[in-house]
Design a protein around this motif. Structure first.
Motif, PDB file in Angstrom:
ATOM      1  N   GLY A   1       6.908 -33.979  29.470  1.00  0.00           N
ATOM      2  CA  GLY A   1       7.645 -33.560  28.214  1.00  0.00           C
ATOM      3  C   GLY A   1       6.670 -32.540  27.737  1.00  0.00           C
ATOM      4  O   GLY A   1       5.563 -32.686  27.590  1.00  0.00           O
TER       5      GLY A   1
ATOM      6  N   ASN B   1      11.842 -28.602  28.340  1.00  0.00           N
ATOM      7  CA  ASN B   1      11.106 -29.534  27.834  1.00  0.00           C
ATOM      8  C   ASN B   1      11.005 -31.049  28.284  1.00  0.00           C
ATOM      9  O   ASN B   1      10.327 -31.664  27.852  1.00  0.00           O
ATOM     10  CB  ASN B   1      11.558 -29.934  26.147  1.00  0.00           C
ATOM     11  CG  ASN B   1      11.852 -28.682  25.291  1.00  0.00           C
ATOM     12  OD1 ASN B   1      11.132 -27.503  25.724  1.00  0.00           O
ATOM     13  ND2 ASN B   1      12.819 -28.606  24.695  1.00  0.00           N
ATOM     14  N   LEU B   2      11.462 -31.284  29.402  1.00  0.00           N
ATOM     15  CA  LEU B   2      11.649 -32.562  30.177  1.00  0.00           C
ATOM     16  C   LEU B   2      11.898 -32.410  31.530  1.00  0.00           C
ATOM     17  O   LEU B   2      12.790 -31.482  31.918  1.00  0.00           O
ATOM     18  CB  LEU B   2      12.801 -33.335  29.316  1.00  0.00           C
ATOM     19  CG  LEU B   2      12.652 -35.014  29.640  1.00  0.00           C
ATOM     20  CD1 LEU B   2      11.217 -35.536  29.282  1.00  0.00           C
ATOM     21  CD2 LEU B   2      13.759 -35.736  28.937  1.00  0.00           C
TER      22      LEU B   2
ATOM     23  N   SER C   1      16.482 -31.988  27.680  1.00  0.00           N
ATOM     24  CA  SER C   1      16.528 -31.658  26.218  1.00  0.00           C
ATOM     25  C   SER C   1      17.063 -30.267  25.921  1.00  0.00           C
ATOM     26  O   SER C   1      16.970 -29.313  26.766  1.00  0.00           O
ATOM     27  CB  SER C   1      15.010 -31.964  25.657  1.00  0.00           C
ATOM     28  OG  SER C   1      15.017 -31.125  24.313  1.00  0.00           O
TER      29      SER C   1
ATOM     30  N   THR D   1      11.451 -29.179  21.177  1.00  0.00           N
ATOM     31  CA  THR D   1      10.225 -29.805  21.626  1.00  0.00           C
ATOM     32  C   THR D   1      10.362 -31.327  22.169  1.00  0.00           C
ATOM     33  O   THR D   1      11.260 -32.090  21.198  1.00  0.00           O
ATOM     34  CB  THR D   1       8.923 -29.602  21.201  1.00  0.00           C
ATOM     35  OG1 THR D   1       7.780 -30.056  21.797  1.00  0.00           O
ATOM     36  CG2 THR D   1       8.741 -30.308  19.681  1.00  0.00           C
ATOM     37  N   VAL D   2       9.829 -31.825  23.123  1.00  0.00           N
ATOM     38  CA  VAL D   2       9.818 -32.998  23.392  1.00  0.00           C
ATOM     39  C   VAL D   2       8.101 -33.619  23.094  1.00  0.00           C
ATOM     40  O   VAL D   2       7.045 -32.917  23.626  1.00  0.00           O
ATOM     41  CB  VAL D   2      10.037 -33.737  24.897  1.00  0.00           C
ATOM     42  CG1 VAL D   2       9.490 -34.987  25.206  1.00  0.00           C
ATOM     43  CG2 VAL D   2      11.265 -33.494  25.268  1.00  0.00           C
ATOM     44  N   ARG D   3       7.963 -34.277  22.254  1.00  0.00           N
ATOM     45  CA  ARG D   3       6.792 -34.836  21.586  1.00  0.00           C
ATOM     46  C   ARG D   3       6.143 -35.682  22.343  1.00  0.00           C
ATOM     47  O   ARG D   3       4.962 -35.813  22.187  1.00  0.00           O
ATOM     48  CB  ARG D   3       6.777 -34.596  20.018  1.00  0.00           C
ATOM     49  CG  ARG D   3       5.592 -35.138  19.164  1.00  0.00           C
ATOM     50  CD  ARG D   3       4.354 -34.253  19.538  1.00  0.00           C
ATOM     51  NE  ARG D   3       2.909 -34.781  19.227  1.00  0.00           N
ATOM     52  CZ  ARG D   3       2.114 -34.540  19.480  1.00  0.00           C
ATOM     53  NH1 ARG D   3       1.859 -33.150  20.300  1.00  0.00           N
ATOM     54  NH2 ARG D   3       0.601 -34.856  19.506  1.00  0.00           N
TER      55      ARG D   3
ATOM     56  N   LEU E   1       6.602 -39.680  24.721  1.00  0.00           N
ATOM     57  CA  LEU E   1       7.177 -40.429  25.775  1.00  0.00           C
ATOM     58  C   LEU E   1       6.709 -41.656  26.094  1.00  0.00           C
ATOM     59  O   LEU E   1       5.390 -41.896  25.833  1.00  0.00           O
ATOM     60  CB  LEU E   1       7.245 -40.009  27.213  1.00  0.00           C
ATOM     61  CG  LEU E   1       8.135 -38.615  27.481  1.00  0.00           C
ATOM     62  CD1 LEU E   1       7.632 -37.977  28.843  1.00  0.00           C
ATOM     63  CD2 LEU E   1       9.492 -38.439  27.182  1.00  0.00           C
TER      64      LEU E   1
ATOM     65  N   VAL F   1      12.122 -41.297  24.428  1.00  0.00           N
ATOM     66  CA  VAL F   1      11.703 -39.830  24.241  1.00  0.00           C
ATOM     67  C   VAL F   1      11.934 -39.367  22.833  1.00  0.00           C
ATOM     68  O   VAL F   1      12.717 -39.948  22.100  1.00  0.00           O
ATOM     69  CB  VAL F   1      12.874 -38.840  24.905  1.00  0.00           C
ATOM     70  CG1 VAL F   1      12.709 -37.507  24.848  1.00  0.00           C
ATOM     71  CG2 VAL F   1      13.170 -39.328  26.279  1.00  0.00           C
TER      72      VAL F   1
ATOM     73  N   GLY G   1      10.625 -36.600  19.705  1.00  0.00           N
ATOM     74  CA  GLY G   1      10.464 -34.934  19.553  1.00  0.00           C
ATOM     75  C   GLY G   1      11.506 -34.293  18.544  1.00  0.00           C
ATOM     76  O   GLY G   1      11.856 -34.893  17.445  1.00  0.00           O
TER      77      GLY G   1
ATOM     78  N   LEU H   1      20.116 -34.773  23.751  1.00  0.00           N
ATOM     79  CA  LEU H   1      19.337 -34.991  25.154  1.00  0.00           C
ATOM     80  C   LEU H   1      20.622 -35.210  26.132  1.00  0.00           C
ATOM     81  O   LEU H   1      21.720 -36.012  26.173  1.00  0.00           O
ATOM     82  CB  LEU H   1      18.873 -36.481  25.074  1.00  0.00           C
ATOM     83  CG  LEU H   1      17.465 -36.405  24.406  1.00  0.00           C
ATOM     84  CD1 LEU H   1      16.840 -37.848  24.418  1.00  0.00           C
ATOM     85  CD2 LEU H   1      16.179 -35.647  25.196  1.00  0.00           C
TER      86      LEU H   1
END
Length: 642
Positions: A116, A129-130, A148, A152-154, A156, A165, A167, A172
């Motif tokens: 991520g 992002n994923l 995503s 952002t994916v911050r 996991l 998940v 962010g 999603l």
């Protein structure tokens, strides 16, 4: 340090029907303070994530180049690479191409690596992002459908086959989700039953979730970040989600993350990282934010209890750095590790300097889950005297601490750790670490009470918990100018008047097995600010030093960490009734009771339960029948089996 049962500090004394949480120290295993030599190095940016699949370690972040050793040439490999766990050799087959930073990594089911971050494309293919990758080749696992929509994916978190998940996103897999979602970890498919959304950013900013963790039992998700509501319920920066059935927001909230810290435009949110303890009963939070305590938990490490319910939750304990950031936390083997750009821990009494109680810890530390006090582990975020050109000893952040199978991995935005060069990443191995065994006073109820009768002299009085035997006078030439004394394991700690010390007295230690009291040595120079001669009696139990003091009518305590002999910076008042503590002279803990002398020379005992309110009820005081020739009116009193 701040705890839930203080009267003078900002937290409330428990009501008569409530019970305080008093965690007991447990056996812990520390990693070595000497980083492993074989780990590779990265350049620019920072390391933000680790994962392990088989014998391979995966490293993600915002770096752009890597190299094997300090003298090797740099190779361009942006944002993600792998190396052999045993040898440190960088993989030449795992070479994915991403166009943005990696924030988080998870070793997924079926031998996948789930990534991520803030990328749009992977290996030239759109993957926002994923993405799931083959951990050997770095190729995209096409069948994995997690996506995503941007932002952002911050973070996991994986538990069983559920992938949580977090962010800054609103969708999603084409389904509306604000900041949080849950996927089938094997397929990447969305879980429609997880409908939990974090919304409304602080200070008129866009909301996002920054950090999450799932309890080891799988029943609770802790969520931290820039939001004010979760499913339209007020939850400022933090929330708990019940996962035991259909996911629902728990009846749990705290006001300690509502006020702004020093610079809300900079520190929009100050919850930086969260982690559960191994038994799922508690979790810890690391924060930044600058000044703002005690109204808010700024620049602090905080423990909360998972089972607590309702609004206005307070930390079981709080460890303040003194206005320095904590950016990452990890819990492993009954130790809490924290990283950041702090310089001290146990430092609530000063801002941007070392106050009374401050323990030097440069950017990385280990503390005990029972009290939040540091243990004797201090590698420091500092480089060697001969760092390679273009490197830096110190940076603003340690974005990740992660316990792998062989040690504690660290990612930072600088290059020095443990007085060595470790460019952007490294690992403290389990090999070379040590075990910390908890220590306490004797648990037996039959032994001897010792009481000072003159310079270098003690009366040794047999005691069975209710009655005294015939005293004997014992010469102890090493035990002079002594005050309050407490027994722990194979030694005594005691207040020792020593000329030339900052307060005129200090906490000393002497070995003691029932014979001669050993030559004293200073417990720790970090305690020099404290004047133990003011204590009129003291005993130690489960990480706390309980005491009375001159001119005050209370039973007080400070945290005291035996591994390092560090004294807590904050004094707490224990709720009690019916005992005139100002007259106490000498104390000991014997079989669940406080046995204490007084100015009238009488020995008394009373049941003691630090989890109750009151912890001491004076209506249950028992007078111990006197024995000829002994007056119980000196602070230098302690209990020992020998």
């Amino acid at each position: 340090m701040v705890a839930v049962v203080t009267a003078a500090a900002v937290l409330a004394v428990p009501t008569g029907t409530s019970a305080a949480v008093v965690p007991a120290p447990e056996t812990a295993t520390l990693v070595s303070a000497n980083p492993a030599d074989a780990t590779p190095h990265a350049r620019d940016g920072e390391t933000r994530a680790f994962a392990q699949v088989g014998s391979t370690v995966y490293v993600g972040g915002s770096f752009t180049q890597i190299r094997q050793t300090a003298s090797a040439a740099w190779t361009t490999q942006r944002y993600l690479f792998a190396y052999d766990r045993a040898t440190g050799t960088i993989s030449t087959s795992f070479l994915p191409v991403l166009d943005g930073a990696v924030n988080t990594l998870v070793a997924g089911p079926g031998g996948t690596l789930i990534v991520g971050g803030t990328f749009k494309n992977v290996n030239g293919v759109s993957r926002k992002n994923l993405v799931a990758l083959d951990p050997t080749t770095g190729a995209i696992v096409d069948a994995w459908v997690g996506r995503s929509d941007g932002g952002t994916v911050r973070d996991l978190a994986l538990h069983g086959n559920w992938l949580y998940v977090a962010g800054a996103f609103n969708w999603l897999n084409g389904t509306a989700h604000a900041g949080l979602g849950r996927l089938n970890a094997t397929t990447g498919a969305i879980d429609p039953t997880f409908d939990v959304n974090a919304t409304v950013g602080r200070h008129e900013t866009t909301s996002y979730v920054w950090t999450i963790d799932v309890s080891p039992d799988g029943n609770t998700l802790v969520v931290g970040g820039n939001f004010k509501f979760v499913n339209d319920l007020p939850r400022n920066q933090m929330a708990l989600v019940d996962l035991s059935g259909t996911p629902t927001v728990r009846d749990w909230s705290t006001e300690k993350f509502v006020p702004p810290c020093a610079a809300p435009a900079t520190f929009v949110h100050y919850v930086q990282d969260v982690k559960f303890g191994a038994d799922s009963s508690w979790f810890v939070v690391g924060t930044n934010g600058g000044s703002g305590w005690p109204a808010a938990y700024c620049d602090a490490l905080v423990r909360f209890e998972t089972a607590a319910q309702g609004a206005g939750q307070l930390g079981t304990w709080v460890d303040y750095t003194g206005n320095d950031t904590i950016t990452s936390v990890e819990v492993a083997d009954n130790v809490i590790y924290l990283g950041g750009h702090f310089r001290w821990v146990n430092n609530p009494n000063a801002s941007d300097s070392a106050g009374n109680g401050a323990i030097d810890r440069l950017g990385i530390a280990a503390v005990t889950p029972a009290t939040g006090m540091p243990v004797n582990w201090n590698p420091r975020r500092s480089g060697s005297a001969s760092m390679p050109a273009g490197t830096s000893n110190w940076g603003s952040s340690v974005p990740v601490l992660w316990r792998g199978t062989d040690g504690l991995y660290f990612g930072h935005n600088s290059d020095g750790m443990g007085n060595e060069y470790h460019g952007r990443l490294g690992m403290f191995p389990l090999t070379g670490g040590r075990t910390i065994a908890p220590k306490n006073p004797p648990t037996e109820t039959t032994g001897n009470l010792y009481v000072g009768t003159g310079a270098g002299e003690l009366a040794k009085v047999p005691f069975d918990g209710t009655s005294l035997g015939t005293p004997a006078t014992v010469s102890q030439p090493n035990y002079t100018a002594a005050g309050a004394t407490w027994r722990v394991a194979d030694r005594i700690y005691w207040s020792h008047n020593v000329a030339g010390t900052p307060t005129g007295s200090r906490i000393d230690i002497s070995l003691f097995n029932g014979g001669a009291i050993g030559a004293p040595w200073e417990a720790s120079g970090y305690n020099d600010w404290f004047n133990p001669a003011a204590m009129t009696g003291a005993f130690y139990l489960d990480g706390r030093l309980y005491y009375t003091r001159t001119g005050a009518n209370g039973l007080y305590y400070r945290y005291f960490e035996i591994d390092g002999n560090y004294l807590g910076a904050t004094e707490f008042t224990l709720p009690t009734t019916g005992v005139t503590w100002s007259t106490v002279r000498g104390m000991a803990w014997v079989g669940g009771r406080v046995v204490y002398g007084a100015t009238d020379g009488t020995l008394r005992s009373v049941p003691f339960d630090p989890t109750a309110a009151p912890a001491v009820n004076g209506t249950t005081v028992t007078v111990v029948p006197a024995t000829a020739g002994v007056t119980w009116s000196t602070p230098s009193t302690f209990f020992s089996v020998q």
